[in-house]
Design an enzyme around this catalytic site. Structure first.
Site, PDB file in Angstrom:
ATOM      1  N   GLU A   1      -6.986   7.884   4.473  1.00  0.00           N
ATOM      2  CA  GLU A   1      -8.352   7.542   4.023  1.00  0.00           C
ATOM      3  C   GLU A   1      -9.336   7.874   5.152  1.00  0.00           C
ATOM      4  O   GLU A   1      -8.979   7.768   6.334  1.00  0.00           O
ATOM      5  CB  GLU A   1      -8.362   6.036   3.737  1.00  0.00           C
ATOM      6  CG  GLU A   1      -9.681   5.417   3.314  1.00  0.00           C
ATOM      7  CD  GLU A   1      -9.567   3.891   3.184  1.00  0.00           C
ATOM      8  OE1 GLU A   1      -8.566   3.296   3.667  1.00  0.00           O
ATOM      9  OE2 GLU A   1     -10.487   3.284   2.590  1.00  0.00           O
TER      10      GLU A   1
ATOM     11  N   LYS B   1     -13.229   5.379  -4.358  1.00  0.00           N
ATOM     12  CA  LYS B   1     -12.453   4.133  -4.272  1.00  0.00           C
ATOM     13  C   LYS B   1     -13.102   3.030  -5.109  1.00  0.00           C
ATOM     14  O   LYS B   1     -14.292   2.737  -4.958  1.00  0.00           O
ATOM     15  CB  LYS B   1     -12.371   3.718  -2.800  1.00  0.00           C
ATOM     16  CG  LYS B   1     -11.494   2.526  -2.489  1.00  0.00           C
ATOM     17  CD  LYS B   1     -11.448   2.307  -0.970  1.00  0.00           C
ATOM     18  CE  LYS B   1     -10.504   1.219  -0.551  1.00  0.00           C
ATOM     19  NZ  LYS B   1     -10.464   1.072   0.926  1.00  0.00           N
TER      20      LYS B   1
ATOM     21  N   CYS C   1      -6.191   3.308  -0.494  1.00  0.00           N
ATOM     22  CA  CYS C   1      -5.883   2.107   0.292  1.00  0.00           C
ATOM     23  C   CYS C   1      -5.910   0.818  -0.520  1.00  0.00           C
ATOM     24  O   CYS C   1      -5.025   0.573  -1.305  1.00  0.00           O
ATOM     25  CB  CYS C   1      -6.805   2.028   1.513  1.00  0.00           C
ATOM     26  SG  CYS C   1      -6.057   1.040   2.836  1.00  0.00           S
TER      27      CYS C   1
ATOM     28  N   VAL D   1      -4.831  -2.119   7.449  1.00  0.00           N
ATOM     29  CA  VAL D   1      -4.909  -3.133   8.503  1.00  0.00           C
ATOM     30  C   VAL D   1      -4.127  -4.387   8.107  1.00  0.00           C
ATOM     31  O   VAL D   1      -3.775  -5.182   8.965  1.00  0.00           O
ATOM     32  CB  VAL D   1      -6.379  -3.497   8.834  1.00  0.00           C
ATOM     33  CG1 VAL D   1      -7.079  -2.335   9.522  1.00  0.00           C
ATOM     34  CG2 VAL D   1      -7.162  -3.908   7.593  1.00  0.00           C
TER      35      VAL D   1
HETATM   36  C1  ACM Z   1      -8.510  -0.582   3.355  1.00  0.00           C
HETATM   37  O1  ACM Z   1      -8.696  -0.565   2.137  1.00  0.00           O
HETATM   38  N1  ACM Z   1      -8.855   0.432   4.114  1.00  0.00           N
HETATM   39  C2  ACM Z   1      -7.885  -1.722   3.998  1.00  0.00           C
END
Ligand code: ACM
Length: 265
Positions: free
Chosen positions: A40, A111, A144, A171
Site C-alpha cells: 500500500e 480503499k 490493507c 501495523v
Molecule cells: C492500514 O490499513 N494501513 C493499517
C-alpha cells in the site's frame, strides 16, 4: 499454472525515486512472474502530516510517474502488477491501488475502509471491490484494513476472484492470521504484500511489520517474507483451483449461504 508473488521493501517517506528503485529492483528480481503485488502507498510513504502533504505526493492514476513506470515494467517483463499509491482525485485524495496489465490497461481501486488517521487524510473509496480479468487470472483487489471487514473479500470471491491481491502497510498484528480465514472461507488465493521500516513523523512512530505472504485456497502458506527485511517471492499456482467451491465433498461454499437469514447484514 502461473507464477505469482509479492515484493516487500522499505518505503521511504516522500522519496518517490528511492521507492521506485526499490520496487523496480524487487520486480526485476522476480523473473518469470505473471503477477506481483506491491505494498500500500508504495511510492509515497504512509504517515502524512495533513491533506496538503498527501496532495503534494499524490498522483494521477493514468499519467502519474507510478502509472508510467509500472506500465513500462509490466509490458517489458510481461507481468501484471498491483501496487498501492496516493491518488489525486477530484475533491481530495484516495488511498488507492492500481492494477496494470502487460497489455497496458490500468485499473484502479480506492480503499473502502480507512484506518485511523487515514480518515482525516483521504476520501473513502466510492466504488465496489473490483475483480479484473488479467492474463494471470481473475484478480480481486483490496487494500490493507479492508481485511478487517470480511465482506470485502467475500464480495471479491462472489464476483469470481481467484486471487485476492492485498497491498498493505500493516501495523496491527493480526492480519496474516485473518487472511488465513479470508482464503479458507472464500476458497481463494490471497497475496498480502506488506512493507517494512519505521516512519517518525510529528512525534509519532509507526513501524510496519513485514511478513508478506501468499496463501493458497486452503489457507496454506506458500511463501512468507521476513518481518524486517526486504524480500520478494514467487510461487507456481493454478488460479482455476479457486473456482471449485465444494468443501468436504458435499458442501458448496456459496450455494449454501443463507443470505435471507443474515438479517443483521
Ligand atoms: C492500514 O490499513 N494501513 C493499517
Amino acid at each position: 499454472m502461473i507464477h505469482a508473488g509479492f515484493v516487500q521493501y522499505h518505503v521511504h517517506f516522500g522519496d518517490w525515486d528511492a521507492n521506485a528503485r526499490a520496487a523496480e529492483a524487487g520486480i526485476r528480481a522476480c523473473e518469470g512472474a505473471d503477477l506481483l503485488v506491491l505494498p500500500e502507498l508504495a511510492f509515497s510513504g504512509y504517515d502524512f502530516l495533513d491533506r496538503d502533504e498527501v496532495r503534494s505526493l499524490a498522483e494521477d492514476p493514468a499519467s502519474g510517474p507510478t502509472a508510467t513506470m509500472l506500465r513500462e515494467l509490466a509490458a517489458a517483463l510481461n507481468v501484471t502488477l498491483v501496487a498501492g499509491y496516493a491518488e489525486a482525485a477530484a475533491g481530495g485524495c484516495c488511498n488507492s491501488a492500481m492494477l496494470v496489465t502487460p497489455q497496458g490497461a490500468v485499473h484502479n481501486y480506492r480503499k473502502l475502509h480507512l484506518f485511523n488517521r487515514e480518515k482525516e487524510l483521504f476520501l473513502p473509496g466510492d466504488g465496489v471491490p473490483p475483480v479484473f480479468e488479467t492474463p494471470a487470472g481473475r484478480i480481486g483487489v483490496m487494500i490493507c484494513f479492508d481485511w478487517f471487514f470480511p465482506e470485502t473479500a467475500r464480495c471479491l470471491a462472489l464476483k469470481g476472484a481467484q486471487i485476492v491481491a492485498h497491498p498493505s502497510n500493516l501495523v496491527l498484528p493480526w492480519c496474516q492470521q485473518a487472511m488465513f480465514a479470508r482464503s479458507v472461507e472464500n476458497h481463494v488465493f490471497s497475496i498480502t504484500a506488506n512493507r517494512i521500516g519505521t516512519e517518525d513523523r510529528a512525534g509519532r512512530s509507526l513501524t510496519f511489520t513485514g511478513g508478506s505472504q501468499l496463501l493458497d485456497c486452503s489457507g496454506q502458506c506458500l511463501a512468507r517474507a521476513a518481518l524486517d527485511a526486504p524480500a520478494q517471492a514467487i510461487v507456481a499456482l493454478d488460479p482455476a483451483e479457486a473456482d471449485n467451491k465444494v468443501i468436504a465433498g458435499t458442501n458448496h461454499l456459496f450455494e449454501e449461504r443463507r443470505p435471507a437469514m443474515y438479517d443483521a447484514l
